[in-house]
Design a protein around this motif. Structure first.
Motif, short mmCIF file in Angstrom:
data_model
loop_
_atom_site.label_atom_id
_atom_site.label_comp_id
_atom_site.label_asym_id
_atom_site.label_seq_id
_atom_site.Cartn_x
_atom_site.Cartn_y
_atom_site.Cartn_z
N GLU A 28 9.47 -10.27 2.47
CA GLU A 28 8.39 -11.11 1.92
C GLU A 28 8.68 -11.35 0.44
OE1 GLU A 28 5.68 -13.34 0.88
OE2 GLU A 28 5.26 -12.68 2.94
N ASP A 29 8.70 -12.63 0.04
CA ASP A 29 9.06 -12.94 -1.34
C ASP A 29 7.90 -12.76 -2.32
OD1 ASP A 29 7.83 -15.08 -0.08
OD2 ASP A 29 8.79 -16.58 -1.34
N GLU A 30 6.67 -12.63 -1.83
CA GLU A 30 5.52 -12.40 -2.70
C GLU A 30 5.21 -10.90 -2.73
OE1 GLU A 30 3.71 -14.42 -4.53
OE2 GLU A 30 4.66 -16.33 -4.00
N GLU A 31 5.39 -10.28 -3.89
CA GLU A 31 5.17 -8.84 -3.99
C GLU A 31 3.72 -8.47 -3.69
OE1 GLU A 31 5.83 -5.13 -7.15
OE2 GLU A 31 6.36 -7.19 -7.71
N ASP A 32 2.78 -9.32 -4.12
CA ASP A 32 1.36 -9.03 -3.89
C ASP A 32 1.02 -9.03 -2.40
OD1 ASP A 32 0.96 -8.78 -6.58
OD2 ASP A 32 0.18 -10.81 -6.87
N VAL A 33 1.80 -9.72 -1.61
CA VAL A 33 1.60 -9.72 -0.15
C VAL A 33 2.37 -8.56 0.48
CG1 VAL A 33 1.94 -11.02 2.00
CG2 VAL A 33 1.26 -12.21 -0.10
N ARG A 34 3.57 -8.32 -0.03
CA ARG A 34 4.46 -7.31 0.55
C ARG A 34 3.92 -5.89 0.37
NH1 ARG A 34 8.67 -8.70 -2.18
NH2 ARG A 34 8.75 -6.97 -3.67
N GLU A 35 3.42 -5.58 -0.81
CA GLU A 35 3.05 -4.20 -1.12
C GLU A 35 1.91 -3.67 -0.24
OE1 GLU A 35 3.26 -0.49 -2.75
OE2 GLU A 35 4.69 -2.15 -2.91
N PRO A 36 0.76 -4.38 -0.12
CA PRO A 36 -0.30 -3.83 0.74
C PRO A 36 0.08 -3.74 2.21
CG PRO A 36 -0.86 -6.06 -0.01
CD PRO A 36 0.34 -5.63 -0.79
N LEU A 37 0.92 -4.68 2.69
CA LEU A 37 1.34 -4.61 4.09
C LEU A 37 2.25 -3.41 4.30
CD1 LEU A 37 1.44 -5.71 6.92
CD2 LEU A 37 3.18 -7.37 6.19
N LYS A 38 3.10 -3.13 3.34
CA LYS A 38 3.97 -1.95 3.42
C LYS A 38 3.12 -0.68 3.52
CE LYS A 38 7.56 0.50 0.73
NZ LYS A 38 6.83 1.72 0.36
N LEU A 39 2.10 -0.59 2.67
CA LEU A 39 1.23 0.59 2.68
C LEU A 39 0.51 0.72 4.02
CD1 LEU A 39 -0.29 0.34 -0.92
CD2 LEU A 39 1.45 1.95 -0.12
N ALA A 40 0.04 -0.42 4.56
CA ALA A 40 -0.68 -0.39 5.84
C ALA A 40 0.23 0.08 6.98
CB ALA A 40 -1.25 -1.77 6.15
N LEU A 41 1.46 -0.37 7.00
CA LEU A 41 2.40 0.03 8.07
C LEU A 41 2.81 1.49 7.92
CD1 LEU A 41 4.61 -3.19 8.20
CD2 LEU A 41 2.98 -2.43 9.93
N GLU A 42 3.03 1.91 6.67
CA GLU A 42 3.36 3.32 6.44
C GLU A 42 2.19 4.21 6.85
OE1 GLU A 42 6.58 3.07 2.75
OE2 GLU A 42 4.44 3.26 2.30
N GLY A 43 0.98 3.73 6.65
CA GLY A 43 -0.20 4.49 7.06
C GLY A 43 -0.30 4.67 8.56
N ARG A 44 0.42 3.85 9.31
CA ARG A 44 0.44 3.96 10.77
C ARG A 44 1.68 4.67 11.29
NH1 ARG A 44 -3.01 0.09 9.49
NH2 ARG A 44 -4.59 -0.59 10.98
#
Length: 541
Positions: A425-441
């Motif tokens: 994902e080229d937008e960091e503001d989009v990439r970071e929260p999705l990364k955290l959500a997936l790591e949380g799972r």
């Protein structure tokens, strides 16, 4: 040492006051400019300001999205770069004539014109232009509204009305022709029942009977296109229908055509007439076969499909209501179709085949049957690129509640797999929260900020990457190009394409909207459920 005079103190004091006043005014001016920029950049329509020479001075965010240029790419350039011919060649002369004579063709009036995007595509837009004067300099502000979606909707409505009228006409013709055939058949059978019938006459009557039966088959096809056609719907498994006719399908396909059937297990049931659905599938198979005179590949697939409200709002299949569907896909590698052909293929008697080689009723029949059971059919095709037909059937009423409950439960479940996901994902503001959500799972997440960066990351990574979750439209290398590259290099790696663009924009960029599995803004639980399903599917295969 001389003491400062009162006059000097007074002068210095006035200078300090003046400097403070200037600083205050500059701050207010900056605040006003910032306020103006905020208004411009939150406007839903494109706003473009040019000088009297046609040079662009302002280009807001909406204009960037409409035309595909960044502001810094166009500021200082002549506004005619946003225009196709003949507007481009006429523009400078139009401004000069207006400033000289006051003759206005669009300034202060507004009208529908065409714009040209950075990628060269032309689109319809509403343009209004206002005139301003600052310090003796004339400026023009254009307000641009992209009406592509409106035009597409209008065309869809016209096409639907035309198809409905054709269906009613077809039904009326078929009904009257059936009466004629009934009379012909009745007298033919009555004549053939005579014991003393001469052999020659019996031969002639047999030919009449055969011709009448061919006519009856044609009227059945016409009636299938008509909304009044009677069917006997029942709740069934679409996979079973396909399995039953697989052998028949193989027998009518030439040996130089590869034929593959992939059916998703545990498919929800639909309520349709089995005979008519067989007719739909066989007509599509025959159509695909005829499109591959030199051989090729024919695939039939089934899937569960969920159209979320967010996905529909983003422009994917606006004719479908949000909900669960069974998706039937028939795709070939044949000659393909251009846009003009695609716009007519479901009309009765329209055919691209040579005279005598086709009735033009096959796809019209398919369309009529699919519509009758509340479904939708769409086609994606380009000349030389083959064709893919996507048919969406709503679930049987008895199935719908069960599948909604199961899908909701699936969206809430959490993964315990611990697989590795590459997030592109080229937008960091989009990439970071999705990364955290997936790591949380429970997933291990590797990041990449572009398609090219993703390839470098994969090459450097020593472990196994199970799934790539990527944005579609990115600089240099798109998500589609990335996924296609990875499919060749790492066949077992699963992929999910995500996009915030409408289907119309994706098609303009030659990207099939059908390949996009998730639309922004997405529901994290639904996305996590899809990730889990894709990983499980990869493990099963």
């Amino acid at each position: 040492m001389a003491e400062p005079s009162d006059q000097n103190c007074s002068t210095e004091g006035r200078e300090q006051q003046l400097e403070a006043r200037i600083a205050e005014l500059e701050a207010k001016l900056e605040e006003s400019e910032e306020h103006t920029r905020a208004i411009l950049n939150t406007a839903v329509d494109g706003i473009i300001t040019i000088d009297e020479h046609g040079l662009i001075e302002q280009f807001n965010k909406a204009a960037e999205q409409i035309f595909g240029y960044r502001a810094e790419e166009v500021i200082g350039e002549n506004v005619k770069i946003l225009m196709p011919s003949p507007y481009r060649e006429e523009h400078d002369g139009y401004i000069e004539r207006y400033l000289r004579t006051g003759e206005a063709r669009i300034i202060g009036i507004g009208r529908e014109v065409e714009g040209q995007r950075k990628d060269g595509s032309v689109f319809p837009m509403e343009l209004g232009v206002g005139e301003m004067n600052f310090g003796g300099e004339t400026k023009f502000t254009g307000f641009v509204h992209d009406i592509s979606d409106r035009r597409e909707l209008e065309e869809r409505v016209r096409r639907s009305e035309r198809m409905e009228a054709l269906g009613q006409l077809a039904g009326g013709i078929a009904h009257d022709f059936n009466n004629v055939l009934t009379i012909v058949n009745s007298y033919t059978y009555t004549s053939m029942a005579h014991d003393d019938l001469a052999p020659e006459l019996e031969h002639y009557l047999s030919k009449i009977k055969d011709a009448a039966e061919r006519g009856a088959r044609l009227t059945r096809q016409l009636l299938a296109f008509s909304p009044e056609q009677i069917g006997e719907p029942r709740v069934l498994d679409l996979n079973e229908v396909i399995r039953e006719i697989k052998g028949l399908a193989r027998s009518i396909i030439e040996e130089d055509i590869e034929f593959e059937v992939r059916l998703e297990s545990d498919l929800p049931r639909v309520e349709v007439d089995p005979g008519q659905i067989e007719q739909v599938i066989m007509n599509l198979i025959v159509n695909a076969r005829d499109a591959m005179p030199r051989g090729g590949r024919l695939n039939i697939r089934t899937h569960k499909a969920y159209l979320s409200p967010a996905l529909r709002r983003s422009g994917y299949h606006p004719e479908l209501s949000p909900g669960d569907y069974v998706l039937l896909i028939v795709e070939d590698t044949g000659v393909g179709m251009d846009e003009e052909t695609r716009s007519h293929i479901f009309e009765p008697f329209f055919t691209t085949k040579p005279t005598g080689k086709g009735t033009g009723l096959g796809l019209a029949t398919v369309y009529g049957i699919v519509q009758r059971y509340g479904g939708q059919i769409c086609v994606e095709s380009e000349p030389g690129e083959g064709s893919a037909f996507y048919i969406y059937f709503p679930l049987a009423e008895s199935e719908a509640a069960t599948w909604v409950t199961e899908r909701v439960a699936q969206t809430r479940r959490e993964s315990s797999g611990g697989e590795t996901i590459l997030l592109v994902e080229d937008e960091e503001d989009v990439r970071e929260p999705l990364k955290l959500a997936l790591e949380g799972r429970g997933y291990s997440v590797i990041e990449a900020k572009s398609g090219k960066n993703a390839i470098d990351v994969i090459d450097a990574y020593e472990g196994q990457i199970d799934l790539v979750l990527t944005d579609v439209i990115m600089p240099e290398l798109s998500g589609v190009e990335l996924v296609d590259h990875l499919a060749k290099e790492y066949p077992s790696m699963q992929s999910i394409l995500v996009s915030g663009y409408s289907g119309e924009v994706l098609q303009r960029k030659e990207i099939s909207p059908q390949r996009v599995r998730v639309a922004k803004p997405y529901d994290i639980d639904e996305l996590a459920s899809l990730v889990r399903d894709m990983l499980d599917e990869g493990r099963a295969s």
